[in-house]
Design a protein around this motif. Structure first.
Motif, PDB file in Angstrom:
ATOM      1  N   ALA A  54       0.918  -1.162  -0.066  1.00 25.07           N
ATOM      2  CA  ALA A  54       0.151   0.012   0.129  1.00 25.07           C
ATOM      3  C   ALA A  54       0.960   1.224  -0.023  1.00 25.07           C
ATOM      4  CB  ALA A  54      -1.012  -0.090   1.123  1.00 25.07           C
ATOM      5  N   LEU A  55       2.003   1.157   0.249  1.00 23.59           N
ATOM      6  CA  LEU A  55       3.093   2.254   0.446  1.00 23.59           C
ATOM      7  C   LEU A  55       3.454   2.612  -0.952  1.00 23.59           C
ATOM      8  CD1 LEU A  55       5.158   1.456   3.576  1.00 23.59           C
ATOM      9  CD2 LEU A  55       3.173   3.003   3.637  1.00 23.59           C
ATOM     10  N   PHE A  56       3.501   1.872  -1.839  1.00 26.67           N
ATOM     11  CA  PHE A  56       3.967   1.801  -3.129  1.00 26.67           C
ATOM     12  C   PHE A  56       3.165   1.729  -4.384  1.00 26.67           C
ATOM     13  CE2 PHE A  56       7.351   0.343  -0.300  1.00 26.67           C
ATOM     14  CZ  PHE A  56       8.282   1.191  -0.353  1.00 26.67           C
ATOM     15  N   ILE A  57       2.020   0.782  -3.928  1.00 27.42           N
ATOM     16  CA  ILE A  57       0.935   0.875  -5.231  1.00 27.42           C
ATOM     17  C   ILE A  57      -0.024   1.725  -5.018  1.00 27.42           C
ATOM     18  CG2 ILE A  57      -0.385  -0.811  -6.455  1.00 27.42           C
ATOM     19  CD1 ILE A  57       1.429  -3.066  -5.200  1.00 27.42           C
ATOM     20  N   PRO A  58      -0.445   2.428  -6.006  1.00 25.98           N
ATOM     21  CA  PRO A  58      -1.571   3.311  -6.248  1.00 25.98           C
ATOM     22  C   PRO A  58      -2.874   2.649  -6.054  1.00 25.98           C
ATOM     23  CG  PRO A  58      -0.725   3.142  -8.341  1.00 25.98           C
ATOM     24  CD  PRO A  58       0.333   2.565  -7.562  1.00 25.98           C
ATOM     25  N   GLU A  59      -3.829   3.131  -5.651  1.00 27.99           N
ATOM     26  CA  GLU A  59      -4.965   2.544  -5.291  1.00 27.99           C
ATOM     27  C   GLU A  59      -5.651   2.118  -6.580  1.00 27.99           C
ATOM     28  OE1 GLU A  59      -7.905   5.108  -3.408  1.00 27.99           O
ATOM     29  OE2 GLU A  59      -6.532   5.685  -1.570  1.00 27.99           O
ATOM     30  N   GLY A  60      -5.185   2.638  -7.540  1.00 24.07           N
ATOM     31  CA  GLY A  60      -6.129   2.084  -8.705  1.00 24.07           C
ATOM     32  C   GLY A  60      -5.096   1.066  -9.653  1.00 24.07           C
ATOM     33  N   GLY A  61      -3.974   0.642  -8.844  1.00 22.74           N
ATOM     34  CA  GLY A  61      -3.199  -0.413  -9.214  1.00 22.74           C
ATOM     35  C   GLY A  61      -2.236   0.480 -10.062  1.00 22.74           C
ATOM     36  N   ILE A  62      -1.003  -0.568 -10.566  1.00 21.24           N
ATOM     37  CA  ILE A  62      -0.139  -0.103 -11.694  1.00 21.24           C
ATOM     38  C   ILE A  62      -0.618  -0.155 -13.004  1.00 21.24           C
ATOM     39  CG2 ILE A  62       2.067  -0.514 -12.327  1.00 21.24           C
ATOM     40  CD1 ILE A  62       2.976  -1.553  -9.694  1.00 21.24           C
ATOM     41  N   GLN A  63      -0.574   1.006 -13.653  1.00 21.58           N
ATOM     42  CA  GLN A  63      -1.128   1.082 -14.933  1.00 21.58           C
ATOM     43  C   GLN A  63      -0.393   0.696 -16.257  1.00 21.58           C
ATOM     44  OE1 GLN A  63      -4.683   1.597 -15.139  1.00 21.58           O
ATOM     45  NE2 GLN A  63      -4.826   1.747 -13.111  1.00 21.58           N
ATOM     46  N   THR A  64       0.925   1.178 -15.983  1.00 20.66           N
ATOM     47  CA  THR A  64       1.682   0.847 -17.323  1.00 20.66           C
ATOM     48  C   THR A  64       2.787   0.083 -16.797  1.00 20.66           C
ATOM     49  OG1 THR A  64       2.837   2.931 -16.691  1.00 20.66           O
ATOM     50  CG2 THR A  64       0.977   3.230 -18.321  1.00 20.66           C
ATOM     51  N   GLY A  65       3.638  -0.144 -17.688  1.00 22.70           N
ATOM     52  CA  GLY A  65       4.950  -1.063 -17.703  1.00 22.70           C
ATOM     53  C   GLY A  65       4.781  -2.446 -17.389  1.00 22.70           C
ATOM     54  N   PHE A  66       5.696  -2.948 -17.108  1.00 28.33           N
ATOM     55  CA  PHE A  66       5.829  -4.553 -16.900  1.00 28.33           C
ATOM     56  C   PHE A  66       5.076  -4.879 -15.717  1.00 28.33           C
ATOM     57  CE2 PHE A  66       7.594  -8.591 -14.885  1.00 28.33           C
ATOM     58  CZ  PHE A  66       7.805  -9.465 -15.920  1.00 28.33           C
ATOM     59  N   PHE A  67       4.710  -4.172 -14.885  1.00 28.76           N
ATOM     60  CA  PHE A  67       4.006  -4.675 -13.807  1.00 28.76           C
ATOM     61  C   PHE A  67       2.684  -4.090 -13.789  1.00 28.76           C
ATOM     62  CE2 PHE A  67       8.267  -4.669 -11.874  1.00 28.76           C
ATOM     63  CZ  PHE A  67       8.331  -5.741 -11.185  1.00 28.76           C
ATOM     64  N   ALA A  68       2.130  -3.945 -15.006  1.00 29.81           N
ATOM     65  CA  ALA A  68       0.766  -3.192 -15.157  1.00 29.81           C
ATOM     66  C   ALA A  68      -0.269  -4.182 -14.637  1.00 29.81           C
ATOM     67  CB  ALA A  68       0.569  -2.870 -16.663  1.00 29.81           C
ATOM     68  N   GLY A  69      -1.212  -3.830 -13.926  1.00 29.75           N
ATOM     69  CA  GLY A  69      -2.303  -4.859 -13.301  1.00 29.75           C
ATOM     70  C   GLY A  69      -1.914  -5.216 -11.932  1.00 29.75           C
ATOM     71  N   PHE A  70      -0.761  -5.102 -11.278  1.00 32.38           N
ATOM     72  CA  PHE A  70      -0.530  -5.388 -10.121  1.00 32.38           C
ATOM     73  C   PHE A  70      -1.416  -4.249  -9.205  1.00 32.38           C
ATOM     74  CE2 PHE A  70       3.371  -7.964  -9.158  1.00 32.38           C
ATOM     75  CZ  PHE A  70       3.266  -8.808 -10.511  1.00 32.38           C
ATOM     76  N   SER A  71      -1.859  -5.064  -8.108  1.00 35.42           N
ATOM     77  CA  SER A  71      -2.659  -4.113  -7.025  1.00 35.42           C
ATOM     78  C   SER A  71      -2.434  -4.798  -5.867  1.00 35.42           C
ATOM     79  CB  SER A  71      -3.933  -3.957  -7.517  1.00 35.42           C
ATOM     80  OG  SER A  71      -4.793  -5.339  -7.439  1.00 35.42           O
ATOM     81  N   VAL A  72      -2.874  -4.124  -4.838  1.00 31.58           N
ATOM     82  CA  VAL A  72      -2.736  -4.698  -3.361  1.00 31.58           C
ATOM     83  C   VAL A  72      -3.703  -5.799  -3.313  1.00 31.58           C
ATOM     84  CG1 VAL A  72      -2.972  -4.237  -0.977  1.00 31.58           C
ATOM     85  CG2 VAL A  72      -2.289  -2.548  -2.255  1.00 31.58           C
ATOM     86  N   GLY A  97       0.508 -11.530 -19.246  1.00 29.22           N
ATOM     87  CA  GLY A  97       1.713 -11.830 -19.631  1.00 29.22           C
ATOM     88  C   GLY A  97       2.735 -12.548 -18.633  1.00 29.22           C
ATOM     89  N   LEU A  98       3.929 -12.080 -18.696  1.00 27.32           N
ATOM     90  CA  LEU A  98       5.050 -12.403 -17.868  1.00 27.32           C
ATOM     91  C   LEU A  98       4.966 -12.053 -16.148  1.00 27.32           C
ATOM     92  CD1 LEU A  98       8.282 -12.013 -19.996  1.00 27.32           C
ATOM     93  CD2 LEU A  98       6.958 -14.115 -19.723  1.00 27.32           C
ATOM     94  N   ALA A  99       3.935 -11.040 -16.234  1.00 28.18           N
ATOM     95  CA  ALA A  99       4.014 -10.355 -14.991  1.00 28.18           C
ATOM     96  C   ALA A  99       3.020 -11.394 -13.925  1.00 28.18           C
ATOM     97  CB  ALA A  99       3.050  -9.345 -14.824  1.00 28.18           C
ATOM     98  N   GLY A 100       2.193 -12.284 -14.595  1.00 27.12           N
ATOM     99  CA  GLY A 100       1.360 -13.292 -13.916  1.00 27.12           C
ATOM    100  C   GLY A 100       2.339 -14.321 -13.515  1.00 27.12           C
ATOM    101  N   ILE A 101       3.202 -14.722 -14.420  1.00 22.33           N
ATOM    102  CA  ILE A 101       4.170 -15.925 -14.112  1.00 22.33           C
ATOM    103  C   ILE A 101       5.331 -15.287 -12.943  1.00 22.33           C
ATOM    104  CG2 ILE A 101       6.101 -16.952 -14.903  1.00 22.33           C
ATOM    105  CD1 ILE A 101       4.855 -16.905 -17.712  1.00 22.33           C
ATOM    106  N   LEU A 102       5.761 -13.929 -12.844  1.00 23.43           N
ATOM    107  CA  LEU A 102       6.553 -13.599 -11.971  1.00 23.43           C
ATOM    108  C   LEU A 102       5.824 -13.274 -10.532  1.00 23.43           C
ATOM    109  CD1 LEU A 102       9.077 -11.830 -11.137  1.00 23.43           C
ATOM    110  CD2 LEU A 102       8.133  -9.877 -11.702  1.00 23.43           C
ATOM    111  N   LEU A 103       4.615 -13.077 -10.651  1.00 21.58           N
ATOM    112  CA  LEU A 103       3.758 -13.070  -9.541  1.00 21.58           C
ATOM    113  C   LEU A 103       3.807 -14.382  -8.634  1.00 21.58           C
ATOM    114  CD1 LEU A 103       2.088 -11.324  -7.283  1.00 21.58           C
ATOM    115  CD2 LEU A 103      -0.059 -11.977  -8.676  1.00 21.58           C
ATOM    116  N   GLY A 104       3.512 -15.672  -9.463  1.00 25.86           N
ATOM    117  CA  GLY A 104       3.589 -16.832  -8.755  1.00 25.86           C
ATOM    118  C   GLY A 104       4.786 -17.128  -8.384  1.00 25.86           C
ATOM    119  N   VAL A 105       5.986 -16.633  -8.951  1.00 30.79           N
ATOM    120  CA  VAL A 105       7.151 -17.017  -8.375  1.00 30.79           C
ATOM    121  C   VAL A 105       7.392 -16.224  -7.042  1.00 30.79           C
ATOM    122  CG1 VAL A 105       9.586 -16.957  -8.871  1.00 30.79           C
ATOM    123  CG2 VAL A 105       8.097 -17.555 -10.626  1.00 30.79           C
TER     124      VAL A 105
END
Length: 330
Positions: A93-111, A223-231
């Motif tokens: 919550a300290l680093f990820i905005p409320e609406g999640g990350i919108q751009t870049g490799f981590f797009a879609g990441f949210s708390v 994409g790869l972000a989902g694989i990274l999250l699993g790891v």
């Protein structure tokens, strides 16, 4: 045709195959439920009532008369998993905005995505792994992992970290079907035997209904972000789980590693939370896609890693015994 057996060969297949089937329908024919109406629409859009029945049956299947060893082991793993997810939520919550990350490799990441991936263990996967690489008591530790199922733990984490506020009745409503099932299942063994059989039967139905709320274009974007999250789930939850299993649970870390997966039921949590708190709706679809990817990745990697770790520990312990024996005979 061996459709059922083919599905079971896929990690989390009973959940994920119907989910992707529903997602295909929703992506290419999003109005199908409305077009057919009646029972077909209910089957395609009834995620919440289907899950309510599933939670009831899950609660009914838990036997309160589990041994102390099982309760200690499962309690250690469950609490550790929840505490790690809470810490991840607080830091995220300290680093990820409320609406999640919108751009870049981590797009879609949210708390919401992070919590949903990390606060629930795949109990069935854990039990099957530990039946092969652990003791009966360790395999039976999945008995309390059912308490993680559903949105309650996610709600508690969001509430205690200040990310969302839920009314008391919302918490009660989330856990009441589970508690009623738990009480009835322990008052009458026949109830437990009858309802517990439906636990697996319900999985494809809520998978299909949940899939009908997902646009596959969102999954493609992970994409790869989902694989990274699993790891990351395996690393971030696995290390603390292995340590607590070793120093509190009385194991050697194998059970902790086996518990570092994402539960298939966790795929439903983002949408359930969003239905209660509409402010999460903008990130719910991407969070669902990421959780689905994490389920697949952890279902594949966790059994492999646990097998190698178990073999390593056996060799290590065998070496100690040999060394002690040599010293003794000398």
């Amino acid at each position: 045709m061996k459709i059922m057996k083919s599905m079971e060969k896929i990690p989390g297949g009973l959940m994920l195959v119907p989910l992707f089937l529903g997602a295909i329908i929703h992506t290419f024919a999003p109005k199908s439920g409305e077009y057919f109406g009646s029972f077909t629409n209910g089957l395609m859009t009834g995620t919440v009532p289907i899950l309510a029945v599933w939670f009831f049956c899950m609660g009914a299947g838990i036997n309160i008369k589990a041994t102390g060893t099982v309760l200690r082991k499962s309690g250690t793993l469950v609490l550790t998993k929840i505490l790690v997810a809470w810490a991840v939520a607080f830091i995220g919550a300290l680093f990820i905005p409320e609406g999640g990350i919108q751009t870049g490799f981590f797009a879609g990441f949210s708390v919401l995505a992070l919590i949903s991936c990390m606060d629930m263990t795949n109990g069935g996967l854990y039990a099957s792994i530990m039946q092969q690489y652990g003791s009966k008591e360790e395999a039976g530790a999945f008995v309390l992992m059912s308490l993680e199922s559903g949105p309650l733990v996610t709600m508690l984490i969001l509430g205690t970290t200040g990310l969302a506020a839920f009314q008391p009745q919302a918490f009660a409503g989330a856990v009441l079907p589970f508690l009623v099932g738990f009480i009835l299942g322990n008052l009458d063994r026949d109830f437990r035997d009858f309802f517990s059989k439906a636990t697996h039967t319900m999985i494809p139905f809520f998978g299909f209904a949940l899939g009908n709320s997902i646009d596959l274009t969102v999954i493609a974007k992970t994409g790869l972000a989902g694989i990274l999250l699993g790891v990351l789930v395996i690393i971030i939850t696995g290390i603390p789980l292995m340590l607590t299993d070793k120093f509190i649970g009385g194991g050697n870390g194998t059970a902790g590693l086996a518990a570092s997966s994402t539960a298939g039921a966790a795929v439903a949590n983002p949408m359930i939370i969003a239905s209660m708190k509409p402010e999460f709706m903008p990130v719910a679809q991407s969070a669902t896609a990421l959780v689905a990817a994490s389920v697949i990745v952890t279902s594949i990697l966790v059994p492999i890693m646990t097998a190698y770790y178990s073999q390593y520990m056996k060799k290590k312990n065998k070496g100690k015994v040999v060394t002690k024996g040599n010293q003794f005979t000398a």
